[in-house]
Scaffold this active site. Structure first.
Site, short mmCIF file in Angstrom:
data_model
loop_
_atom_site.label_atom_id
_atom_site.label_comp_id
_atom_site.label_asym_id
_atom_site.label_seq_id
_atom_site.Cartn_x
_atom_site.Cartn_y
_atom_site.Cartn_z
CE LYS A 240 57.10 48.84 -96.63
NZ LYS A 240 56.46 48.17 -95.64
NE ARG A 314 54.49 51.68 -85.62
CZ ARG A 314 54.19 50.39 -85.53
NH1 ARG A 314 54.30 49.89 -84.48
NH2 ARG A 314 53.72 49.57 -86.56
N1 BES Z 1 53.23 51.34 -94.70
C1 BES Z 1 53.58 50.32 -94.03
C2 BES Z 1 52.20 49.47 -93.56
C3 BES Z 1 51.52 48.77 -94.90
C4 BES Z 1 52.11 47.86 -95.62
C5 BES Z 1 50.19 49.20 -95.18
C6 BES Z 1 51.45 47.07 -96.46
C7 BES Z 1 49.63 48.75 -96.21
C8 BES Z 1 50.24 47.84 -96.85
C9 BES Z 1 54.01 50.53 -92.61
O1 BES Z 1 54.85 51.56 -92.68
C10 BES Z 1 54.79 49.26 -92.24
O2 BES Z 1 55.74 49.00 -92.95
N2 BES Z 1 54.57 48.72 -91.25
C11 BES Z 1 55.08 47.62 -90.81
C12 BES Z 1 55.13 47.89 -89.24
C13 BES Z 1 56.22 46.67 -88.60
C14 BES Z 1 57.58 46.69 -89.23
C15 BES Z 1 56.05 46.75 -87.19
C16 BES Z 1 54.10 46.29 -91.14
O3 BES Z 1 52.94 46.57 -90.95
O4 BES Z 1 54.54 45.30 -91.66
MN MN Z 2 57.12 51.15 -93.18
#
Ligand code: BES
Ligand code: MN
Ligand code: ZN
Length: 461
Positions: A240, A314
């Site tokens: 990230k 997921r």
């Molecule tokens: N934990 C994150 C989701 C998240 C991000 C929740 C910011 C709250 C605030 C999750 O694991 C994630 O990174 N999801 C990605 C999925 C994508 C790569 C398909 C997202 O939501 O960007």
């Molecule tokens: Mn994630």
């Protein structure tokens, strides 16, 4: 911090709750010097106004502004203002609130008493409230204790709340309530067929684990809670950017919330057979990390192509949900800080939930509104199923394009729930960006109160 009401006392300082359109009545009925004091201080009954009326020796009463119907319903838990603005003392609501409003006010007051002082000395709000007549004080206290537990677990950073500490917290809750609990850890996850929990968590120094507790009467309705326990989400090899990683200690917010909810259920002794399942991992980066384009075989046997290691929630939930589904519970509730897309769609205050069951959906909506726990139904949109079906495997963990990100994540989870008719997934945030009445900045226990209502009502049937 006090999650409890003050003992009843005749010496409590009375609080008058005064709505804007009640100010005239107040003017006519209150003691002239009280009215004069209120006017001199610009008190009009506006929402959020809090004024102490002096007496020779201290405070004779407190006035709390209750605004208009419009400002009051725009958000909730407004009585939290009083809890944080009033000076030290014991207070009792004397007028202006009844029934549900009184109940919510009492809840809002206690919810405002939270402070996170693990790493720094802080002073908690010092005003205390005597439980109003007719309010179930013990119930509210149990709810608030669960809520505070959730906030603490989220607020504690990954340095002190990794998979090991989350396991310890999980086992502590189980032990407190006489639940049986176990943890499957490290390579045992492979032996016992939780391959995706293992794959996501294996790059961390702290081994991944699957936490499982069971409580209550075997003959009662089976309620299973599953919570995402990603203690820190770096994104994995699909790392990230800094700004997105900044809040990721809260990525175990689903786990923290199901633990808080479990604490409420067990404290209240609700007649259910409760099970709580938490995959506890850190989505970390090292030579052993899972990679983009890896294909994982899940517990259920479905294969998953990894298109983004940041769509890890997921994956761990899929194995946890498959386990939960094996015994076909009467209600299966999944809570997870699953997607950023849920926030783009609904912002930080409203939690999307997904279920195929219209009756359950309506129960959740009603409960959320009743207990000031905002939720909004979103669809398992069938036509988007194709988006999670790649060429090389059964499922794609991160569809390209990112359209409908919260929905496609929900659809992914649903593939792992085959037997359970009553399944609901909540894509929660777990965080309050800036303080509001009843909600301190930081970790937040979202959707637990609403689901408690639903579970309680179903248990009573
Ligand atoms: N934990 C994150 C989701 C998240 C991000 C929740 C910011 C709250 C605030 C999750 O694991 C994630 O990174 N999801 C990605 C999925 C994508 C790569 C398909 C997202 O939501 O960007
Ligand atoms: Mn994630
Ligand atoms: Zn995550």
């Amino acid at each position: 911090m006090s999650a409890q009401f003050a003992a009843p006392t005749d010496a409590a300082i009375p609080i008058d709750v005064i709505a804007s359109d009640q100010f005239e009545t107040f003017e006519q009925q209150a003691a002239p010097e009280t009215v004069a004091w209120a006017k001199a201080n610009g008190f009009t009954g506006k929402l959020g106004q809090v004024l102490c009326v002096p007496s020779g020796s201290g405070i004779s009463r407190a006035l709390v502004g209750w605004g208009t119907e419009k400002t009051r319903t725009r958000d909730r838990l407004h009585f939290g203002y009083a809890a944080v603005k009033l000076p030290e003392g014991v207070y009792a609501i004397a007028s202006g609130l009844e029934d549900d409003a009184l109940n919510e006010a009492a809840l809002a007051w206690l919810l405002s008493g939270y402070v996170f002082d693990r790493y720094k000395k802080k002073s908690a709000p010092k005003a205390r409230l005597v439980a109003p007549q007719g309010v179930d004080a013990a119930r509210i206290e149990a709810i608030v204790a669960g809520d505070f537990l959730t906030r603490d677990l989220i607020n504690i950073p990954a340095s002190d709340m990794g998979p090991e500490a989350l396991e310890a917290a999980f086992l502590k809750v189980a032990q407190e309530h006489g639940a049986t609990a176990q943890a499957i850890c490290g390579d045992d996850l492979l032996a016992q067929n939780f391959p995706m929990v293992h794959a996501v968590g294996r790059a961390s120094d702290q081994a991944p684990r699957l936490l499982d507790m069971v409580w209550g009467d075997d003959t009662a309705p089976k309620i299973t809670l599953v919570g995402k326990g990603v203690c820190f989400d770096t994104g994995g090899l699909n790392i990230k950017p800094g700004a997105s990683m900044g809040l990721m200690k809260k990525d175990m917010g689903g786990a923290a919330t199901v633990l808080g909810l479990a604490h409420m259920i067990m404290t209240l002794g609700i007649r259910v057979r409760l099970r709580v399942i938490v995959p506890a991992v850190e989505n970390s980066i090292s030579a052993g990390a899972f990679r983009p384009q890896d294909v994982l075989t899940s517990r259920k046997g479905l294969t998953v192509e990894i298109n983004n290691t940041d769509a890890e929630g997921r994956l761990v939930l899929a194995d946890a949900l498959a386990l939960a589904d094996e015994e076909t519970p009467d209600l299966l509730v999944c809570k997870a800080t699953l997607t950023g897309a849920a926030r783009v769609a609904l912002g930080p205050d409203v939690m999307p939930y997904y279920t195929d069951d219209d009756t359950l959906a309506a129960e959740i909506a009603t409960a959320g509104a009743a207990v000031a726990d905002p939720l909004w139904r979103m669809p398992f949109w069938e036509a988007y199923e194709g988006m999670i079906e790649p060429d090389v495997a059964d499922l794609d963990n991160a569809p390209a394009g990112g359209f409908a990100g919260s929905i496609t994540a929900a659809l992914f989870l649903r593939r792992f729930v085959e037997n359970t008719a009553n399944f609901v997934h909540l894509d929660i945030y777990g965080w309050t960006p800036s303080a509001k009445p009843g909600r301190t900045k930081g970790g937040a226990c979202m959707s637990a109160r609403a689901m408690l209502e639903v579970i309680e009502a179903r248990a009573a049937k």
